[in-house]
Design a protein around this motif. Sequence first.
Motif, PDB file in Angstrom:
ATOM      1  N   UNK A 314       1.246  -1.402  -0.254  1.00 25.82           N
ATOM      2  CA  UNK A 314      -0.434  -0.362  -0.329  1.00 25.82           C
ATOM      3  C   UNK A 314       0.579   1.147   0.544  1.00 25.82           C
ATOM      4  N   UNK A 315       1.906   1.095   0.599  1.00 27.70           N
ATOM      5  CA  UNK A 315       3.126   2.137   0.363  1.00 27.70           C
ATOM      6  C   UNK A 315       4.445   1.861  -0.375  1.00 27.70           C
ATOM      7  N   UNK A 316       4.386   1.067  -1.410  1.00 29.75           N
ATOM      8  CA  UNK A 316       4.975   1.155  -2.203  1.00 29.75           C
ATOM      9  C   UNK A 316       6.319  -0.046  -1.846  1.00 29.75           C
ATOM     10  N   UNK A 317       5.644  -0.328  -0.770  1.00 32.49           N
ATOM     11  CA  UNK A 317       6.866  -1.180  -0.395  1.00 32.49           C
ATOM     12  C   UNK A 317       6.443  -3.205  -0.815  1.00 32.49           C
ATOM     13  N   UNK A 318       7.240  -4.027   0.225  1.00 28.24           N
ATOM     14  CA  UNK A 318       7.096  -5.719  -0.434  1.00 28.24           C
ATOM     15  C   UNK A 318       7.470  -6.244   0.744  1.00 28.24           C
ATOM     16  N   UNK A 319       8.169  -7.084   0.090  1.00 27.14           N
ATOM     17  CA  UNK A 319       8.092  -8.438   1.145  1.00 27.14           C
ATOM     18  C   UNK A 319       7.533  -9.924   0.559  1.00 27.14           C
ATOM     19  N   UNK A 320       7.524 -10.747   2.199  1.00 28.18           N
ATOM     20  CA  UNK A 320       6.938 -11.941   2.018  1.00 28.18           C
ATOM     21  C   UNK A 320       5.782 -11.718   2.749  1.00 28.18           C
ATOM     22  N   UNK A 321       5.028 -12.841   2.634  1.00 27.50           N
ATOM     23  CA  UNK A 321       3.315 -12.587   3.186  1.00 27.50           C
ATOM     24  C   UNK A 321       3.310 -12.471   4.812  1.00 27.50           C
ATOM     25  N   UNK A 322       4.641 -13.195   4.692  1.00 25.51           N
ATOM     26  CA  UNK A 322       4.903 -12.620   6.806  1.00 25.51           C
ATOM     27  C   UNK A 322       5.865 -12.099   6.903  1.00 25.51           C
ATOM     28  N   UNK A 323       6.335 -11.423   6.217  1.00 24.47           N
ATOM     29  CA  UNK A 323       7.365 -10.855   6.706  1.00 24.47           C
ATOM     30  C   UNK A 323       8.006  -9.149   5.656  1.00 24.47           C
ATOM     31  N   UNK A 324       7.523  -8.525   5.831  1.00 21.65           N
ATOM     32  CA  UNK A 324       7.677  -7.557   5.172  1.00 21.65           C
ATOM     33  C   UNK A 324       8.074  -6.167   5.477  1.00 21.65           C
ATOM     34  N   UNK A 325       8.686  -4.861   4.281  1.00 20.85           N
ATOM     35  CA  UNK A 325       8.724  -3.691   4.391  1.00 20.85           C
ATOM     36  C   UNK A 325       8.817  -2.933   4.218  1.00 20.85           C
ATOM     37  N   UNK A 326       8.141  -1.132   4.077  1.00 18.26           N
ATOM     38  CA  UNK A 326       8.471   0.213   3.540  1.00 18.26           C
ATOM     39  C   UNK A 326       9.594   1.119   3.771  1.00 18.26           C
ATOM     40  N   UNK A 327       9.098   2.339   2.884  1.00 19.36           N
ATOM     41  CA  UNK A 327       9.883   3.504   3.327  1.00 19.36           C
ATOM     42  C   UNK A 327       8.767   3.829   3.251  1.00 19.36           C
ATOM     43  N   UNK A 328       7.916   4.682   4.116  1.00 23.09           N
ATOM     44  CA  UNK A 328       6.466   6.154   4.069  1.00 23.09           C
ATOM     45  C   UNK A 328       7.235   7.321   3.983  1.00 23.09           C
ATOM     46  N   UNK A 329       7.067   8.674   2.755  1.00 24.57           N
ATOM     47  CA  UNK A 329       7.871   9.914   2.851  1.00 24.57           C
ATOM     48  C   UNK A 329       6.819  10.365   3.624  1.00 24.57           C
ATOM     49  N   UNK A 330       6.354  10.304   5.096  1.00 30.67           N
ATOM     50  CA  UNK A 330       6.061  10.556   6.133  1.00 30.67           C
ATOM     51  C   UNK A 330       6.708  10.896   7.148  1.00 30.67           C
ATOM     52  N   UNK A 331       5.670  11.926   7.785  1.00 33.58           N
ATOM     53  CA  UNK A 331       6.797  12.511   9.362  1.00 33.58           C
ATOM     54  C   UNK A 331       6.488  11.773   9.716  1.00 33.58           C
ATOM     55  N   UNK A 332       7.644  11.021  10.942  1.00 36.65           N
ATOM     56  CA  UNK A 332       6.580   9.906  11.309  1.00 36.65           C
ATOM     57  C   UNK A 332       4.913  10.316  12.766  1.00 36.65           C
ATOM     58  N   UNK A 333       4.450  10.954  13.305  1.00 31.72           N
ATOM     59  CA  UNK A 333       3.588  11.422  13.801  1.00 31.72           C
ATOM     60  C   UNK A 333       2.913  10.966  12.326  1.00 31.72           C
ATOM     61  N   UNK A 334       2.659  11.221  11.541  1.00 29.76           N
ATOM     62  CA  UNK A 334       1.843  10.892   9.927  1.00 29.76           C
ATOM     63  C   UNK A 334       1.353   9.256  10.219  1.00 29.76           C
ATOM     64  N   UNK A 335       3.079   8.831   9.628  1.00 28.93           N
ATOM     65  CA  UNK A 335       2.890   8.093  10.098  1.00 28.93           C
ATOM     66  C   UNK A 335       2.575   6.574  10.919  1.00 28.93           C
ATOM     67  N   UNK A 336       2.762   7.242  11.453  1.00 33.13           N
ATOM     68  CA  UNK A 336       2.153   6.273  13.106  1.00 33.13           C
ATOM     69  C   UNK A 336       0.638   6.557  12.770  1.00 33.13           C
ATOM     70  N   UNK A 337      -0.126   7.528  12.389  1.00 39.17           N
ATOM     71  CA  UNK A 337      -1.145   7.342  12.192  1.00 39.17           C
ATOM     72  C   UNK A 337      -2.070   7.117  11.191  1.00 39.17           C
ATOM     73  N   UNK A 338      -1.211   6.612  10.195  1.00 39.81           N
ATOM     74  CA  UNK A 338      -1.850   5.871   8.808  1.00 39.81           C
ATOM     75  C   UNK A 338      -1.576   4.450   8.909  1.00 39.81           C
ATOM     76  N   UNK A 339      -0.936   4.632   9.760  1.00 38.03           N
ATOM     77  CA  UNK A 339      -0.552   2.824   9.967  1.00 38.03           C
ATOM     78  C   UNK A 339      -0.846   1.913  10.890  1.00 38.03           C
ATOM     79  N   UNK A 340      -1.233   2.389  11.693  1.00 40.04           N
ATOM     80  CA  UNK A 340      -2.174   1.568  12.716  1.00 40.04           C
ATOM     81  C   UNK A 340      -3.648   1.959  12.111  1.00 40.04           C
TER      82      UNK A 340
END
Length: 352
Positions: A314-340
């Motif tokens: 959803x944020x341009x990342x990827x990986x495996x079914x049970x382990x994945x990652x990405x980098x968000x072009x958001x400030x920490x405050x916005x990232x926490x709010x959006x991701x959670x």
Amino acid sequence: MIVKEHGRTLSHDEWNDFIEALLEAHHVVITTHQNSDGDGLGSQVALAAVLTTLGKQVSLVNPTEVPSNYLFFTERFRIDVFDDRSEESIQEIALADLVVLLDANLPERMGALWKHVLAGREMGFLKVICLDHHLEPEDFADLMICETYASSTGELVYDLVRAMEKHLGKQLLDEQVAEGLYTAIMTDTGSFRFPKTSPYVYSIAGELVRAGADPNGIYDRVYNSLNPRSLKLLGSALNEIRFLDEENISWLFISQDMLKRTQSKLFDTDIIIKYLLSVPSVKIAVLMVEMLDGRTKASFRSRGEIPVNEIAGMYGGGGHRNAAGCVLAYSPEKAIQVVLKDIQAFLHRTTL
């Protein structure tokens, strides 16, 4: 060109184009993804050892530095960090006729290195091939084998080495190759316990031990080599873990302030995520880390059939079914709010 999935192993014929590309090259640069791990680094060192045996000029160039628990690999091979402000780094790419990307299937995972690799490819003097096992590859290389059924890139490099032995009629699997591949497979299978750890993977491990890999020594160097700063970071981080959704979700945010206070680096955070999934009720865990440039790195883990690679996607990342990652072009405050918020909604959709 992307080679479609073929199941558990590839035949010699299916490896043929990849082998020919390696054998035709004179100066090979082998690289892996940003924030390298045991699979990427172990596969790099193993393939470098094979190609060196075959008389190739080989350079290992990565977009980011080697984590401290994998520095033992640098006793075997020099591993350079690419610096796009350095003429020496740029020249290293310009002198190569083949770049091999391992354990990644998106060009941006190469960081600043990709721009120079792409320039060489467009000028016609550089060929790019890729070997990986992650989901949703991008078709950017001259040749790509992306075998998502494999437990690790190390498993695929093992099969490649065996296919090269058959092709050339000579033995290539020695102690140095075995050490790299055992490290790659051990780390990406969670010490041989993740779902893709098939009987075939155990048989490979046996062959690698037979060839000289030291399981106890490798495990000790990878997992029992924490430095004081990593322990201080772990202590600070564990106190900050939070839970949501009746403890079905665990999350943690690590700020630059916490990293500076403990004198830690980004790769020191890698050991922490396993603790977020250690509570039996937790179905999804997310670790968010504030990066120096203000963006936020997110790592996701899950249990069972919950595909966190879809969250990362959803944020341009990827990986495996049970382990994945990405980098968000958001400030920490916005990232926490959006991701959670997105994780909660995703968990409810996927577990109904």
